[in-house]
Structure formats: C-alpha cells, structure tokens
Motif scaffolding. Structure first.
Motif, mmCIF file in Angstrom:
data_model
loop_
_atom_site.group_PDB
_atom_site.id
_atom_site.type_symbol
_atom_site.label_atom_id
_atom_site.label_comp_id
_atom_site.label_asym_id
_atom_site.label_seq_id
_atom_site.Cartn_x
_atom_site.Cartn_y
_atom_site.Cartn_z
ATOM 1 N N UNK A 101 14.622 -10.336 -2.324
ATOM 2 C CA UNK A 101 14.024 -10.401 -0.981
ATOM 3 C C UNK A 101 12.552 -10.803 -1.090
ATOM 4 N N UNK A 102 12.120 -11.757 -0.277
ATOM 5 C CA UNK A 102 10.731 -12.210 -0.326
ATOM 6 C C UNK A 102 9.846 -11.295 0.518
ATOM 7 N N UNK A 103 8.530 -11.431 0.310
ATOM 8 C CA UNK A 103 7.579 -10.631 1.091
ATOM 9 C C UNK A 103 7.676 -10.984 2.575
ATOM 10 N N UNK A 104 7.864 -12.271 2.883
ATOM 11 C CA UNK A 104 8.037 -12.680 4.289
ATOM 12 C C UNK A 104 9.210 -11.941 4.922
ATOM 13 N N UNK A 105 10.308 -11.851 4.174
ATOM 14 C CA UNK A 105 11.504 -11.170 4.696
ATOM 15 C C UNK A 105 11.263 -9.669 4.880
ATOM 16 N N UNK A 106 10.554 -9.074 3.923
ATOM 17 C CA UNK A 106 10.259 -7.638 3.995
ATOM 18 C C UNK A 106 9.420 -7.330 5.239
ATOM 19 N N UNK A 107 8.388 -8.162 5.481
ATOM 20 C CA UNK A 107 7.505 -7.922 6.632
ATOM 21 C C UNK A 107 8.245 -8.211 7.945
ATOM 22 N N UNK A 108 8.989 -9.306 7.987
ATOM 23 C CA UNK A 108 9.706 -9.636 9.234
ATOM 24 C C UNK A 108 10.747 -8.572 9.545
ATOM 25 N N UNK A 109 11.386 -8.018 8.511
ATOM 26 C CA UNK A 109 12.378 -6.949 8.722
ATOM 27 C C UNK A 109 11.698 -5.706 9.306
ATOM 28 N N UNK A 110 10.479 -5.386 8.804
ATOM 29 C CA UNK A 110 9.783 -4.191 9.316
ATOM 30 C C UNK A 110 9.411 -4.383 10.792
ATOM 31 N N UNK A 111 9.138 -5.623 11.200
ATOM 32 C CA UNK A 111 8.834 -5.910 12.613
ATOM 33 C C UNK A 111 10.101 -5.747 13.455
ATOM 34 N N UNK A 112 11.213 -6.307 12.947
ATOM 35 C CA UNK A 112 12.490 -6.197 13.688
ATOM 36 C C UNK A 112 12.930 -4.740 13.782
ATOM 37 N N UNK A 113 12.813 -4.001 12.681
ATOM 38 C CA UNK A 113 13.209 -2.584 12.675
ATOM 39 C C UNK A 113 12.362 -1.775 13.651
ATOM 40 N N UNK A 114 11.126 -2.187 13.800
ATOM 41 C CA UNK A 114 10.175 -1.499 14.671
ATOM 42 C C UNK A 114 10.429 -1.829 16.148
ATOM 43 N N UNK A 115 11.092 -2.969 16.364
ATOM 44 C CA UNK A 115 11.372 -3.448 17.714
ATOM 45 C C UNK A 115 10.104 -3.755 18.503
ATOM 46 N N UNK A 116 9.013 -3.876 17.802
ATOM 47 C CA UNK A 116 7.692 -4.095 18.394
ATOM 48 C C UNK A 116 6.844 -4.794 17.356
ATOM 49 N N UNK A 117 5.714 -5.356 17.781
ATOM 50 C CA UNK A 117 4.809 -5.862 16.747
ATOM 51 C C UNK A 117 4.303 -4.717 15.870
ATOM 52 N N UNK A 118 3.926 -5.034 14.630
ATOM 53 C CA UNK A 118 3.282 -4.043 13.757
ATOM 54 C C UNK A 118 1.776 -4.286 13.805
ATOM 55 N N UNK A 119 0.994 -3.264 13.528
ATOM 56 C CA UNK A 119 -0.461 -3.440 13.501
ATOM 57 C C UNK A 119 -0.846 -4.436 12.424
ATOM 58 N N UNK A 120 -1.936 -5.182 12.658
ATOM 59 C CA UNK A 120 -2.374 -6.132 11.627
ATOM 60 C C UNK A 120 -2.727 -5.405 10.334
ATOM 61 N N UNK A 121 -3.221 -4.157 10.448
ATOM 62 C CA UNK A 121 -3.537 -3.396 9.230
ATOM 63 C C UNK A 121 -2.272 -3.133 8.409
ATOM 64 N N UNK A 122 -1.138 -2.938 9.081
ATOM 65 C CA UNK A 122 0.135 -2.727 8.376
ATOM 66 C C UNK A 122 0.548 -4.023 7.675
ATOM 67 N N UNK A 123 0.416 -5.144 8.397
ATOM 68 C CA UNK A 123 0.725 -6.457 7.827
ATOM 69 C C UNK A 123 -0.153 -6.740 6.603
ATOM 70 N N UNK A 124 -1.462 -6.508 6.770
ATOM 71 C CA UNK A 124 -2.425 -6.799 5.701
ATOM 72 C C UNK A 124 -2.156 -5.922 4.477
ATOM 73 N N UNK A 125 -1.800 -4.671 4.720
ATOM 74 C CA UNK A 125 -1.490 -3.753 3.626
ATOM 75 C C UNK A 125 -0.294 -4.254 2.813
ATOM 76 N N UNK A 126 0.746 -4.722 3.504
ATOM 77 C CA UNK A 126 1.930 -5.253 2.807
ATOM 78 C C UNK A 126 1.587 -6.548 2.069
ATOM 79 N N UNK A 127 0.825 -7.427 2.716
ATOM 80 C CA UNK A 127 0.475 -8.710 2.107
ATOM 81 C C UNK A 127 -0.357 -8.544 0.844
ATOM 82 N N UNK A 128 -1.236 -7.550 0.843
ATOM 83 C CA UNK A 128 -2.131 -7.359 -0.310
ATOM 84 C C UNK A 128 -1.591 -6.366 -1.333
ATOM 85 N N UNK A 129 -0.891 -5.324 -0.860
ATOM 86 C CA UNK A 129 -0.611 -4.190 -1.750
ATOM 87 C C UNK A 129 0.867 -3.821 -1.880
#
Length: 363
Positions: free
Chosen positions: A1-29
């Motif tokens: 699974x790619x990082x793009x897929x992991x982040x997009x799945x977390x958005x879909x699971x959330x049924x809402x946008x995620x905070x940019x801090x959550x996105x940035x945390x996943x992208x960096x760490x």
C-alpha cells in the motif's frame, strides 16, 4: 500500500476531511513511508535542502563557544541531529576548548538517520563516539544544554483561512483521485489565531499547536540549563502581516521549493516558518525565561565567527572560509531569515550570543 493510499483511506474512513496537521504528520513521519523515515538522502548538497552546519563547520564551532559558557561539564541534548555533522562540530570544538560535555545525547526517531549520525561521528571523532548516546524519548531529568536546529519547522501545522471575519480550518479532502484543500464547517477557535482586523478575505496562514506541548515537555525534563532554538521564522507581527496572505507553507525537493504539499507525498519536505512570539509566550507560560532572541547573523558575529577567518593563514582556505561566513551571515542568504532564541531555567548568566543585538523586546 502506498502513502497516497494510506492517507486517502484515512480520509474516506473519516467521512470528512482530515486536518492538514494529520496529513503533514503522515507525509513526514509515517513509520514506513514518511519523508523522515525513508532511506532518501535528505540533507546536504545531494539532498533536498542544506542546513547551516552543512554550509560550514564554523556554525557548529561558534555554537560550541556559546555552549561552553553554560555547560560546566554537564550534558548536551540535541533534537533531530540530521547527518550528525552539528554534533561532530560541537564536540570537536569543545574538545579543543577543553570543555567537553559529560554526555552528548541525540533524540532521533529515524533508524536510518541514527545510523548516518553514528557513521559521521565515528568518521570524524572516533575517540568521542562513546560519549554520544541515542535516545528515542525524552530523559526524565536533565541538566545542561538543549539544541534544536531546524526542528520546530518540521512540526505538523494547522492551516486556517479567513472567511467573513472568522478563521476556518483548511483540512485535506480526497475527490476524483486527488487531494485538495477542504474547509471545515465550524470557525477555528484558538488563542493563537490572529485578529481578523486589517486582514482581507481569504487570508491564509499556519498555526503550530504542537509547539506549545513540546516547549512544555522541555521545561518539565530540564532541571537546570539553556535551550537554543535555531530556525527560520519571525515575530508575530511579521508572521501575520497582511501581505503574507498565503502563509509560510513550503515544500522542498532537490533544493527547489514549491507550495504544493499534495505532490510527491513522502518524497518532499513540508515545512512552515516559526512564529517566535508564540514560542516565547508558550515558554514563559511554562516558567522559562526568554534570555535572548536575535538573527543567526548577529548570534554568530557576537560569538566571534570572523576570528576563525583571521586565524587562517592559507590563502585558499581563507577564500573558502570567507564564502562560508557570507552564506551564514549575509541578509540575502541565511543571516536574517534564521533566528536564534534562548530559553533558560535556573540560569542567570548573560549569554554571549546576544551581546551585539538582542531583539527579545520585539517579541
């Protein structure tokens, strides 16, 4: 699974946008695919950006002189030591000044970077490698000097935008196979949000909420000592200037910057400048004293960086050193973009690095 897929799945699971801090945390760490967890070369001429210690050994040598003033044989702790070059520079110069710390701790979460740091120190100072200890969490109690060079700018931030006199958080949505900004419905309420007066509709900026908790954690583990924060940033009035209408968010790859965090996810750095007024307020709220704030240029000049040039007799080396000093201190390069702040606890010494210019009253 790619990082793009992991982040997009977390958005879909959330049924809402995620905070940019959550996105940035996943992208960096993200433990496997995050930018700072990868095997990619990040620092230096072959990486994505260059830091002051990679420009010149004189940066670390000057900082070592400042450490000597307050160290008195205690310990040094460095956060996120990059390639390990700053640690090597500081230890080398403190050895020359006969002022070595008892131990030099490095807090580094990336296994790859830990290995790089060990190799750097072993290559330059094999005799001092035994004095260096790697940690993955904060010590319980600590006395001495804490160094954070370009650490705060890598903290995940919230992004907010002004709409009809209220700031709203800009989250990250995923539609038609693409990431994009998506506004949350409720106004964003926080004491660090700027006044909307004098700011126009659509004004966008960043808020670093994690800095508060981090500064508090420093205060809690530090029994007695000094914290040096070195980063690019500015005071609050400059940070929230009406003309800075798109904030300070930047991405870096191969020494080129862009403002799109939704490309090359996990393969480019994402960063935001530091609101040093906010950091100072957080520090004072905890109990720290802000004992100095100045530009990197004046900090290095106060510590006598030019003396290294004056001592050099070899003409070729003198030219090289002069070029390095220019890059570290000139306003158009790193000299004024980067700032240095000192936080102290149970310390009364007047720090040498701020003797030429102390801008604390501007915070």
């Amino acid at each position: 699974m790619s990082l793009n897929n992991i982040i997009s799945k977390s958005i879909k699971d959330n049924n809402n946008p995620i905070g940019f801090d959550v996105f940035m945390n996943l992208a960096l760490y993200h433990p496997e695919f995050g930018y700072y967890r990868s095997n990619k070369t990040i620092f230096g001429h072959k990486g994505d950006f260059i830091t002051s210690p990679e420009v010149s050994d004189l940066f670390g040598f000057s900082l070592a002189k400042q450490c000597k003033q307050v160290l008195h044989g205690r310990d040094i702790l460095e956060f996120g030591a990059g390639t390990g070059i700053l640690a090597a520079q500081i230890l080398f110069e403190l050895g020359r000044l006969k002022s070595l710390p008892k131990r030099y701790f490095i807090i580094e979460l990336s296994a790859q970077l830990r290995q790089n740091q060990k190799e750097t120190i072993k290559k330059i100072l094999p005799e001092l490698l035994g004095r260096v200890e790697w940690l993955t969490e904060l010590p319980k109690r600590f006395k001495g000097v804490v160094i954070a060079n370009e650490v705060l700018d890598a903290f995940p931030v919230k992004r907010i935008s002004l709409i009809k006199d209220n700031f709203y958080e800009l989250g990250v949505g995923f539609k038609e196979g693409k990431f994009d900004w998506e506004r949350f419905n409720k106004p964003f309420m926080d004491s660090n949000v700027p006044s909307s007066m004098n700011l126009h509709e659509g004004y966008t900026t960043e808020i670093n909420l994690q800095a508060n908790a981090w500064v508090k954690s420093l205060y809690d583990f530090l029994d007695d000592g000094v914290v040096f924060l070195i980063d690019y940033g500015m005071t609050e009035s400059e940070y929230f200037h009406p003309q800075r209408s798109q904030g300070t968010l930047k991405c870096f790859s191969n020494h080129k910057s862009n403002d799109d965090p939704f490309i090359n996810i996990g393969k480019q750095d994402i960063t935001a400048s530091i609101n040093f007024s906010h950091v100072a307020q957080s520090a004072e709220d905890c109990g720290f004293e802000v004992s100095g704030y100045t530009t990197q240029s004046m900090f290095l000049i106060s510590l006598g960086i030019e003396k290294y040039l004056n001592k050099e007799e070899n003409e070729e080396k003198r030219v090289k050193i002069a070029q390095e000093i220019k890059q570290l201190v000139l306003p158009g390069t790193m000299g004024e973009v980067f700032k240095v702040m000192a936080l102290t606890k149970k310390q009364s010494v007047k720090l040498d690095g701020f003797k030429e210019l102390d801008l604390t009253n501007r915070l």
